[in-house]
Design a protein around this motif. Structure first.
Motif, PDB file in Angstrom:
ATOM      1  N   ASN A  31       0.783  -1.235   0.000  1.00  0.00           N
ATOM      2  CA  ASN A  31       0.000   0.000   0.000  1.00  0.00           C
ATOM      3  C   ASN A  31       0.814   1.284   0.000  1.00  0.00           C
ATOM      4  O   ASN A  31       0.292   2.345   0.319  1.00  0.00           O
ATOM      5  CB  ASN A  31      -0.932   0.063   1.213  1.00  0.00           C
ATOM      6  N   SER A  32       2.104   1.182  -0.312  1.00  0.00           N
ATOM      7  CA  SER A  32       2.902   2.398  -0.295  1.00  0.00           C
ATOM      8  C   SER A  32       2.791   3.149  -1.616  1.00  0.00           C
ATOM      9  O   SER A  32       3.315   4.244  -1.753  1.00  0.00           O
ATOM     10  CB  SER A  32       4.362   2.055  -0.009  1.00  0.00           C
ATOM     11  N   GLY A  33       2.113   2.558  -2.591  1.00  0.00           N
ATOM     12  CA  GLY A  33       1.927   3.227  -3.873  1.00  0.00           C
ATOM     13  C   GLY A  33       2.843   2.694  -4.962  1.00  0.00           C
ATOM     14  O   GLY A  33       3.106   3.381  -5.941  1.00  0.00           O
ATOM     15  N   LYS A  34       3.299   1.441  -4.819  1.00  0.00           N
ATOM     16  CA  LYS A  34       4.209   0.857  -5.810  1.00  0.00           C
ATOM     17  C   LYS A  34       3.548   0.699  -7.164  1.00  0.00           C
ATOM     18  O   LYS A  34       4.091   1.136  -8.181  1.00  0.00           O
ATOM     19  CB  LYS A  34       4.700  -0.530  -5.341  1.00  0.00           C
ATOM     20  N   SER A  35       2.383   0.062  -7.182  1.00  0.00           N
ATOM     21  CA  SER A  35       1.744  -0.209  -8.479  1.00  0.00           C
ATOM     22  C   SER A  35       1.366   1.085  -9.177  1.00  0.00           C
ATOM     23  O   SER A  35       1.487   1.193 -10.398  1.00  0.00           O
ATOM     24  CB  SER A  35       0.487  -1.046  -8.299  1.00  0.00           C
ATOM     25  N   THR A  36       0.890   2.040  -8.410  1.00  0.00           N
ATOM     26  CA  THR A  36       0.507   3.316  -9.007  1.00  0.00           C
ATOM     27  C   THR A  36       1.712   3.972  -9.663  1.00  0.00           C
ATOM     28  O   THR A  36       1.635   4.461 -10.792  1.00  0.00           O
ATOM     29  CB  THR A  36      -0.085   4.239  -7.928  1.00  0.00           C
ATOM     30  N   ASP A 142       1.518  14.413  -0.995  1.00  0.00           N
ATOM     31  CA  ASP A 142       0.310  15.248  -0.946  1.00  0.00           C
ATOM     32  C   ASP A 142      -0.519  14.925   0.288  1.00  0.00           C
ATOM     33  O   ASP A 142      -1.030  15.812   0.968  1.00  0.00           O
ATOM     34  CB  ASP A 142      -0.510  15.076  -2.229  1.00  0.00           C
ATOM     35  N   THR A 170       2.255  10.710  -6.699  1.00  0.00           N
ATOM     36  CA  THR A 170       2.081   9.930  -7.921  1.00  0.00           C
ATOM     37  C   THR A 170       0.761  10.213  -8.611  1.00  0.00           C
ATOM     38  O   THR A 170       0.705  10.322  -9.835  1.00  0.00           O
ATOM     39  CB  THR A 170       2.171   8.435  -7.612  1.00  0.00           C
ATOM     40  N   ASN A 515      -8.104   4.959  -7.025  1.00  0.00           N
ATOM     41  CA  ASN A 515      -7.718   5.711  -8.211  1.00  0.00           C
ATOM     42  C   ASN A 515      -8.174   4.951  -9.447  1.00  0.00           C
ATOM     43  O   ASN A 515      -7.891   3.762  -9.596  1.00  0.00           O
ATOM     44  CB  ASN A 515      -6.194   5.870  -8.187  1.00  0.00           C
ATOM     45  N   LYS A 522      -5.259  -2.779 -12.928  1.00  0.00           N
ATOM     46  CA  LYS A 522      -5.250  -4.023 -12.153  1.00  0.00           C
ATOM     47  C   LYS A 522      -6.334  -4.978 -12.644  1.00  0.00           C
ATOM     48  O   LYS A 522      -6.135  -6.190 -12.701  1.00  0.00           O
ATOM     49  CB  LYS A 522      -5.466  -3.729 -10.669  1.00  0.00           C
TER      50      LYS A 522
HETATM   51  N1  LIG Z   1      -2.834  10.795  -2.732  1.00  0.00           N
HETATM   52  C1  LIG Z   1      -2.001   9.878  -3.218  1.00  0.00           C
HETATM   53  N2  LIG Z   1      -2.454   8.609  -3.362  1.00  0.00           N
HETATM   54  C2  LIG Z   1      -1.602   7.676  -3.849  1.00  0.00           C
HETATM   55  C3  LIG Z   1      -0.262   8.001  -4.207  1.00  0.00           C
HETATM   56  N3  LIG Z   1       0.331   6.863  -4.651  1.00  0.00           N
HETATM   57  C4  LIG Z   1      -0.609   5.879  -4.564  1.00  0.00           C
HETATM   58  N4  LIG Z   1      -1.777   6.366  -4.094  1.00  0.00           N
HETATM   59  C5  LIG Z   1      -2.993   5.584  -3.794  1.00  0.00           C
HETATM   60  O1  LIG Z   1      -2.669   4.661  -2.767  1.00  0.00           O
HETATM   61  C6  LIG Z   1      -3.353   3.432  -2.928  1.00  0.00           C
HETATM   62  C7  LIG Z   1      -2.378   2.251  -2.916  1.00  0.00           C
HETATM   63  O2  LIG Z   1      -1.537   2.343  -4.035  1.00  0.00           O
HETATM   64  P1  LIG Z   1      -0.934   1.063  -4.768  1.00  0.00           P
HETATM   65  O3  LIG Z   1      -0.114   1.568  -5.887  1.00  0.00           O
HETATM   66  O4  LIG Z   1      -2.004   0.082  -5.079  1.00  0.00           O
HETATM   67  O5  LIG Z   1      -0.003   0.503  -3.614  1.00  0.00           O
HETATM   68  P2  LIG Z   1       0.869  -0.849  -3.627  1.00  0.00           P
HETATM   69  O6  LIG Z   1       0.125  -1.786  -2.763  1.00  0.00           O
HETATM   70  O7  LIG Z   1       2.144  -0.403  -2.974  1.00  0.00           O
HETATM   71  O8  LIG Z   1       1.054  -1.283  -5.026  1.00  0.00           O
HETATM   72  C8  LIG Z   1      -4.117   3.570  -4.227  1.00  0.00           C
HETATM   73  O9  LIG Z   1      -5.450   3.875  -3.905  1.00  0.00           O
HETATM   74  C9  LIG Z   1      -3.454   4.733  -4.936  1.00  0.00           C
HETATM   75  O10 LIG Z   1      -4.368   5.410  -5.751  1.00  0.00           O
HETATM   76  C10 LIG Z   1       0.189   9.359  -4.029  1.00  0.00           C
HETATM   77  O11 LIG Z   1       1.344   9.710  -4.275  1.00  0.00           O
HETATM   78  N5  LIG Z   1      -0.727  10.240  -3.541  1.00  0.00           N
END
Ligand SMILES: Nc1nc2c(ncn2[C@@H]2O[C@H](COP(=O)(O)OP(=O)(O)O)[C@@H](O)[C@H]2O)c(=O)[nH]1
Lengths: 727, 78
Positions: A31-36, A142, A170, A515, A522
């Motif tokens: 949930n740290s935003g890797k995939s995004t 943000d 991101t 998002n 996905k």
């Molecule tokens: N506000 C904000 N949301 C983000 C950012 N990066 C990712 N997200 C959100 O965080 C959630 C988890 O991101 P995801 O990429 O799935 O995390 P992963 O589990 O690390 O792959 C998603 O709902 C994204 O839309 C960011 O830089 N800012």
């Protein structure tokens, strides 16, 4: 298909597509935003492939840069290099280069969530010890700003041994260009200095390396010291002897578990760094946050959980129906068109009953799977899945599982295949296997047509109190599935999979609005994986079942049919002639099937199934259903000579009047109830068996699951029929 | 007093963790270690599992493991 598309891309564009010169792995907490970030950097230039011999799919993509291109590999999230679940272990194996035929990445793109630096910096220290080039993307800046968190990048840099840090948001795109520009230089940059938090660990490792004849990388020694079950420990012990390793470990950890000592050392350092780098401004709690806090109270949270699940079920079952009917109608229409334009015979039958029916039987799953995946991804992205696991943990614990099994179990009401793949997040191996074996019991959508047919035919349409008897029986079948699955998990956890209660250490992400782009990417990815895993198997099986029902052909039946048609044409005309021909053709098809391999198999096994009250026709339909239960209704239609795409009503009346040679009815109430139970409990799905084989990486579990569920279904049907017929 | 006995909304500092108990190390890896300040959130129905946050990250923890974390409460108006 791909070739075709590629041919249309203008040549100038191809010239600018560079081949990747280096590979970076994206690694960070869940949930740290890797995939995004991965999606943003690679756009749609992604592929989903395989690591040789590994279950978890490989997600790779390329980033086009000014003078070069970089390959990025997205990995499941981890909290430490220990790795508990199947997903986590793959991530660790990939970055440490432990996967056969896959070289270690040239560098790491570490994703740190600005709102969860505490756990992020813990992982980062372990990564720094790998001594590979790396770069940090600080995501969610943000959100951090909105929450009043001020992070001093300079202070962070000072403590992080020279790793470049790029703050980004991101989802809005801020900071991405700078990060992207820096990617090209990563693999050639020096690795960071060792972390300051625990110098004794790397010193101990270095001392051991000095004494080795063939030195191994420092990270391998560190891993071996920290994880007594590590593969490297053996290699180390061979070179240095057990006592020297034991001594080094004792000096570091005394009698404490190594990872406990590690956590204390590293988190103390994290706390100090954050104390220096973070400023938390006092902020007013926003209305949104207050509402969310209220929703996390025990009762509202539980109520919300059931509402959300009811909504998902409602969507999966009612929204999908029109689409599924559409696909069915399309397949029927297409078959009709082909049979009308091709001479009757093998080719026409192969195309209509084999290929079109086969593709149809794959596609017909898609609407439900699509809606199910869509909801699960939205729930996952918003952080709700972890919350659901938290809420249901207590219930699942009563059968020896943990809250992590809830979502796989619920998914299996649509289809066991994605459910079994979803068990990869379960950290306890035994709990994972128990969940895998429980999932096929849940009433999946492929069982519904048979349930619907038999219930409509043999359960009276009466009301019992305020409920309808037919509805009650259907509900009972769902309950039977749940009961079978949970009892199985419970029994397995008490016997073959005995072990300590599964751990439950789960991070609970806060709520976030999903998002759209992430969700869609996905979704496409999972659909693609589903089609590849399940689709190919379901299609192959459909072709095999078609062949078994088609061959051998008896030419006598065909000539008799021709004669009968000619005769009918001389005596009848118009509507009644059409009906007569239809009747003759259906009877010929039934006669052909009766002497086909499938029909013969039905007769052959009739003695086995006759104690259950099944004649050879039912037996043949059941056998045809073993590879994939979806075909049963069509086979019954052919066997009872009403045509395989018959109106349900005509098949129902045939079933109701079917008799044994001595005139007794075949479909008595006890027989039907037994047959329903058999379908509820049997594992009639090759795709499920294949996916169990893949996910458990052994033949033992699919063979066990098949045998166990078949015996269970058989015994249940036997008891119901034998006892029921004597009442 | 241990984490088990805390109330929703209460803050505390972890004093001693018994790492030898099963399942405890997993929680330490998520950051529940000596010296950490934790905020107690809501439990699930029936009071188990519990939700504890440390440095703004919420962690789910079962009652049985919570008993292995000795804590001293902190006044929330600190
Ligand atoms: N506000 C904000 N949301 C983000 C950012 N990066 C990712 N997200 C959100 O965080 C959630 C988890 O991101 P995801 O990429 O799935 O995390 P992963 O589990 O690390 O792959 C998603 O709902 C994204 O839309 C960011 O830089 N800012």
């Amino acid at each position: 298909m791909t070739d075709h598309c590629a041919a249309r891309v203008p040549v100038e564009k191809i010239k600018f597509r560079r081949r990747a010169s280096a590979t970076l792995a994206i690694i960070g907490n869940p949930n740290s935003g890797k995939s995004t970030l991965f999606n943003r950097l690679t756009g749609l230039r992604q592929t989903t492939g395989n690591y040789p011999g590994v279950t978890v799919e490989k997600h790779a993509g390329t980033v086009q840069l000014e003078s070069t291109a970089i390959e990025l590999v997205d990995l499941p999230g981890i909290y430490c290099l220990g790795g508990y679940s199947a997903d986590e272990r793959i991530a660790v194996d990939v970055i440490l280069g432990r996967i056969a035929d896959t070289p270690a990445p040239g560098g790491l793109l570490v994703v740190l969530d600005a709102t969860h630096l505490y756990q992020g910096l813990y992982l980062l220290q372990q990564l720094m010890e790998m001594q590979v080039p790396m770069i940090v993307a600080l995501t969610m800046t943000d959100v951090a700003t909105a929450n009043g968190i001020d992070i001093s990048i300079d202070v962070l840099k000072k403590h992080l041994g020279g790793i470049p840090i790029f703050p980004v948001a991101t989802t809005t795109g801020r900071g991405l260009d700078a990060l992207k520009a820096a990617l090209a230089g990563v693999v050639d940059s020096p690795p960071p200095q060792m972390p300051e938090s625990w110098p004794e660990l790397s010193q101990a490792a270095d001392r051991l390396i000095e004494q080795m004849d063939t030195p191994v990388p420092r990270i391998d020694v560190i891993q071996a010291l920290l994880h007594p079950d590590s593969v490297h420990l053996e290699i180390l012990e061979q070179q240095l002897g057990k006592p020297r390793i034991a001594e080094a470990r004792f000096t570091l950890f005394a009698d404490e578990p190594p990872q406990a000592v590690e956590a204390r050392r590293r988190y103390r350092w994290v706390r100090d760094v954050l104390g220096e780098a973070l400023q938390q401004a006092p902020i007013l709690e926003r209305f949104e946050a207050k509402a969310l806090r209220w929703l996390n109270l025990p009762w509202p949270a539980t109520l919300l959980f059931f509402t959300v699940m009811a909504l998902v079920f409602q969507a999966v079952f009612s929204w999908a129906t029109p689409l599924m009917d559409g696909i069915d109608a399309l397949a029927v229409g297409l078959s009709g068109w082909v049979s009308a334009h091709l001479p009757a015979g093998m080719v026409s039958s192969f195309i209509t009953d084999g290929v079109i029916a086969g593709v149809g039987s794959v596609l017909v799953f898609l609407p439900q799977i699509l809606i199910l995946f869509l909801f699960i991804i939205i729930l996952e992205d918003s952080g709700y899945l972890a919350r659901a696991a938290f809420l249901m943990d207590r219930v699942m614990r009563s059968v020896g599982l943990s809250g992590q099994s809830v979502i796989p179990m619920l998914s299996s009401f649509a289809c066991a295949v994605p459910a079994i793949m979803a068990t990869r997040v379960i950290s306890d191996r035994r709990a994972r296997i128990a969940t895998i074996l429980a999932a096929p019991f849940m009433t999946c959508s492929a069982r519904l047509p048979i349930y619907a047919l038999l219930i409509a035919a043999f359960v009276p349409d009466e009301s019992v109190g305020w409920m309808n008897l037919q509805g009650l029986v259907l509900l009972g079948l769902y309950m039977l599935g749940i009961l079978g699955g949970l009892t199985t998990a419970w029994m397995l956890k008490r016997t073959a999979l005995r072990g300590p209660k599964p751990d439950f250490a789960l991070a609970l992400p806060e709520f976030r609005w999903p998002n759209l782009q992430t969700v869609l990417i996905k979704l496409m990815d999972r659909i693609y994986i589903f089609l590849r895993r399940a689709g190919t198997v379901i299609f192959t099986v459909a072709i095999i079942v078609w062949a078994l029902a088609f061959f051998p052909r008896a030419s006598a039946i065909q000539t008799d049919m021709q004669t009968a048609i000619v005769q009918a044409e001389s005596t009848l005309s118009g509507e009644s002639l059409q009906q007569q021909i239809f009747q003759i053709e259906n009877e010929a098809a039934a006669a052909q099937l009766s002497q086909s391999f499938l029909g013969r198999a039905g007769r052959f096994v009739e003695p086995v199934f006759s104690p259950l009250g099944w004649d050879w026709r039912v037996s043949a339909a059941v056998i045809a259903g073993f590879p994939a239960r979806g075909v049963v209704v069509a086979v019954m239609g052919t066997i009872y000579a009403v045509g395989e795409k018959a109106e349900e009503a005509s098949l129902v009346s045939k079933l109701r009047s079917a008799t044994w040679p001595d005139g007794r009815l075949v479909f008595t109430l006890p027989m039907v109830l037994g047959l329903l139970l058999f379908y509820a409990w049997c594992l009639q799905c090759t795709a499920t068996l294949a996916v169990i084989r893949r996910e458990t990486n052994s033949w033992r579990w699919p063979i066990f699951a098949w045998t166990y569920m078949t015996v269970l279904g058989y015994t249940g049907a036997l008891l119901i029929y034998q006892i029921g017929s004597r009442l | 007093m241990t984490l088990r006995e805390m109330q929703a909304g209460q803050k505390a500092r972890i004093e001693k963790v018994d790492a030898s108990q099963p399942g405890v190390v997993r929680l330490m890896v998520l950051g529940l270690i000596e010296g950490a300040e934790v905020l107690f959130g809501n439990a699930a129905i029936g009071g188990d599992p519990l939700e504890v946050s440390v440095f703004g990250s919420a962690i789910s923890i079962r009652k049985q493991q919570a008993g292995n974390f000795r804590v001293t409460p902190i006044d929330s108006n600190d």
